[in-house]
Design a protein around this motif. Sequence first.
Motif, PDB file in Angstrom:
ATOM      1  N   MET A  33       0.829  -1.201   0.000  1.00 27.85           N
ATOM      2  CA  MET A  33       0.000   0.000   0.000  1.00 27.85           C
ATOM      3  C   MET A  33       0.869   1.260   0.000  1.00 27.85           C
ATOM      4  N   SER A  34       1.952   1.265   0.783  1.00 26.40           N
ATOM      5  CA  SER A  34       2.845   2.416   0.821  1.00 26.40           C
ATOM      6  C   SER A  34       3.473   2.665  -0.547  1.00 26.40           C
ATOM      7  N   ALA A  35       3.827   1.580  -1.229  1.00 26.74           N
ATOM      8  CA  ALA A  35       4.410   1.711  -2.567  1.00 26.74           C
ATOM      9  C   ALA A  35       3.411   2.321  -3.541  1.00 26.74           C
ATOM     10  N   ALA A  36       2.185   1.862  -3.502  1.00 24.55           N
ATOM     11  CA  ALA A  36       1.158   2.380  -4.409  1.00 24.55           C
ATOM     12  C   ALA A  36       0.920   3.864  -4.171  1.00 24.55           C
ATOM     13  N   ILE A  37       0.827   4.261  -2.910  1.00 26.31           N
ATOM     14  CA  ILE A  37       0.572   5.665  -2.575  1.00 26.31           C
ATOM     15  C   ILE A  37       1.734   6.537  -3.028  1.00 26.31           C
ATOM     16  N   ALA A  38       2.967   6.045  -2.870  1.00 23.94           N
ATOM     17  CA  ALA A  38       4.138   6.813  -3.290  1.00 23.94           C
ATOM     18  C   ALA A  38       4.200   6.958  -4.805  1.00 23.94           C
ATOM     19  N   ALA A  39       3.730   5.937  -5.530  1.00 27.16           N
ATOM     20  CA  ALA A  39       3.747   6.004  -6.997  1.00 27.16           C
ATOM     21  C   ALA A  39       2.822   7.105  -7.505  1.00 27.16           C
ATOM     22  N   GLY A  40       1.738   7.360  -6.788  1.00 27.12           N
ATOM     23  CA  GLY A  40       0.900   8.525  -7.045  1.00 27.12           C
ATOM     24  C   GLY A  40      -0.139   8.364  -8.129  1.00 27.12           C
ATOM     25  N   ASP A  41      -0.735   9.497  -8.511  1.00 26.75           N
ATOM     26  CA  ASP A  41      -1.883   9.530  -9.409  1.00 26.75           C
ATOM     27  C   ASP A  41      -1.519   9.454 -10.888  1.00 26.75           C
ATOM     28  N   GLY A  42      -0.261   9.625 -11.226  1.00 20.12           N
ATOM     29  CA  GLY A  42       0.078   9.716 -12.642  1.00 20.12           C
ATOM     30  C   GLY A  42       0.075   8.404 -13.389  1.00 20.12           C
ATOM     31  N   LEU A  43       0.130   7.290 -12.686  1.00 17.78           N
ATOM     32  CA  LEU A  43       0.244   5.974 -13.316  1.00 17.78           C
ATOM     33  C   LEU A  43      -1.002   5.130 -13.088  1.00 17.78           C
ATOM     34  N   GLU A  44      -1.211   4.189 -14.004  1.00 22.44           N
ATOM     35  CA  GLU A  44      -2.192   3.137 -13.749  1.00 22.44           C
ATOM     36  C   GLU A  44      -1.525   2.100 -12.843  1.00 22.44           C
ATOM     37  N   ILE A  45      -2.140   1.843 -11.713  1.00 19.31           N
ATOM     38  CA  ILE A  45      -1.565   0.949 -10.700  1.00 19.31           C
ATOM     39  C   ILE A  45      -2.542  -0.183 -10.443  1.00 19.31           C
ATOM     40  N   GLY A 398       8.593   0.736   1.377  1.00 26.17           N
ATOM     41  CA  GLY A 398       7.461   0.748   0.467  1.00 26.17           C
ATOM     42  C   GLY A 398       7.395   2.078  -0.262  1.00 26.17           C
ATOM     43  N   GLN A 399       7.537   3.166   0.491  1.00 23.66           N
ATOM     44  CA  GLN A 399       7.510   4.502  -0.112  1.00 23.66           C
ATOM     45  C   GLN A 399       8.659   4.667  -1.104  1.00 23.66           C
TER      46      GLN A 399
END
Length: 533
Positions: A33-45, A398-399
Amino acid sequence: MSLHLSALVAPDANDVDVVDTDLLILGGGVAGMSAAIAAGDGLEILCATKDTSHSSNTDRAQGGVAAVLSDEDSVASHRDDTLSVGAGLCDPEAVEVVVSEGPRRIRDLVDWGGDFDREGEKLLLGLEGGHSHRRVAHAHGDRTGMEIQKTLLHRFRKLAKAQLWEHAFAVDLLMEGNRCAGALLWRDDRFVAVRAGATILATGGGGQLYRETTNPPIATADGCAMALRAGLRLRDMEFVQFHPTTLYVAGSARHLITEAVRGEGGYLRDMHGERFMVNYHPDAELAPRDVVARSIVRHMAATGTSHVFLDLTHLDANYIRKRFPRLVETCRLYHLDVTREQIPIHPSAHYMMGGVAADLHGRTSLAGLYACGEVASSGLHGANRLASNSLLEGLVFGQRAGGAAAAEAARPSRPWALPGRPDFTLDGSVINAPDMLNSIKSLMWRDVGILRSGPGLDEAVKKLRSWGDYLMQCAFTTQEGWELVNVLMAAEAVASSAARRRESRGAHFRSDFPEPAPGEAVHGWHPPMEEKS
């Protein structure tokens, strides 16, 4: 030779659905979850978890998360405590990164609505074994993991292009030449090839390698086994942490009893009422976890008993009910009043320090593949993990992994390939999977557990490899069968790594080599280099 398998399945390409995404995250606990949040809004996750979003070791975590959050504490102190418990195998740079960035990650959780326990305006901080200061933040008493998972999920669901797949089992990694190009999943009784520009392993640990464990049934070391099949080497697999205090009642699961209970004044007593830890270590109940677990096992052997007791009866009853509500509720299920009765306890497998080697940004030796959380060997824990550093590691690395993966994520180009096609010679239905799993877990508990020796380790390696001779020839068609193979591969990695380390260090203790060996504070690798060459 170590066990080898190129893939769990050999599906026909026509039977495989294909999905494209920028970033694929395997695992939905604190690290994923931390990794996904750090990847942010610009990508399809796409985040895939093998069970529900709350079925993880993160959700079960009780004691708290360690970080420097008071004026009385310091980053240097947290660093030194981590290095000391790690017994010479921590990466000092990894330790510095985690303890320095940890406070910011806790503040992020608070900013996102995380409800940590407070005393007035200040966070209420607990003391646990191996720590020189009170630095363990907790939530709702002993429901810290639940609160962190809830907070991260809430934040994740605000991401514009992120989706969460539950009940999606990661089978194997996809390859694009010498680069990871995603993963093959099993979802809704179909194979799905998820092609991704970057893939993050956040699959958690492998407590189910052992008969006695605090981990949920999903903790079958899937990420480590997938990495082995993709040709990666695992690091420091011999270092498995056994939690000293799990509920020991006939017929019950091995419920974790947080370290914080002893930090708040709980005593360990034997059947005669003696507080025995004072005879084993100057810090008594607050000694490092490996010391306490070994001391309990030795004392049980000396007294001829199957368990010892955790005693809270001398503490304020109202405080115990408020501070440890989950413990009180769990024990009540078995008609135990922890404010009046001693709790029967026994050590259990809890955490894997080893795993897929990853750098300070989660990068592995396979291009396009990252690893964070318990599946990774980040260098933070060394030979033994300091209590409450695991959630912290998931938050920090994760971040970092999410940010690094997002920076390089680009849709894979063709050609890409399904996992290699192994030549299976047996139908998986010939194997009684539950019986085989129980055999592996019992063997690991007996010969690769808290107290180890050369003859026991050699016998374990021999048996695991002999079982692998036929088990890995089987074409399994269910998650139960695939998890069995993952457990076997990871168990053999742990056992053979332990057999090769002819010393005692951290959580790895051998009765035939009871002391650390000079010059042996070096990482162990599986498979060993001579096999890879």
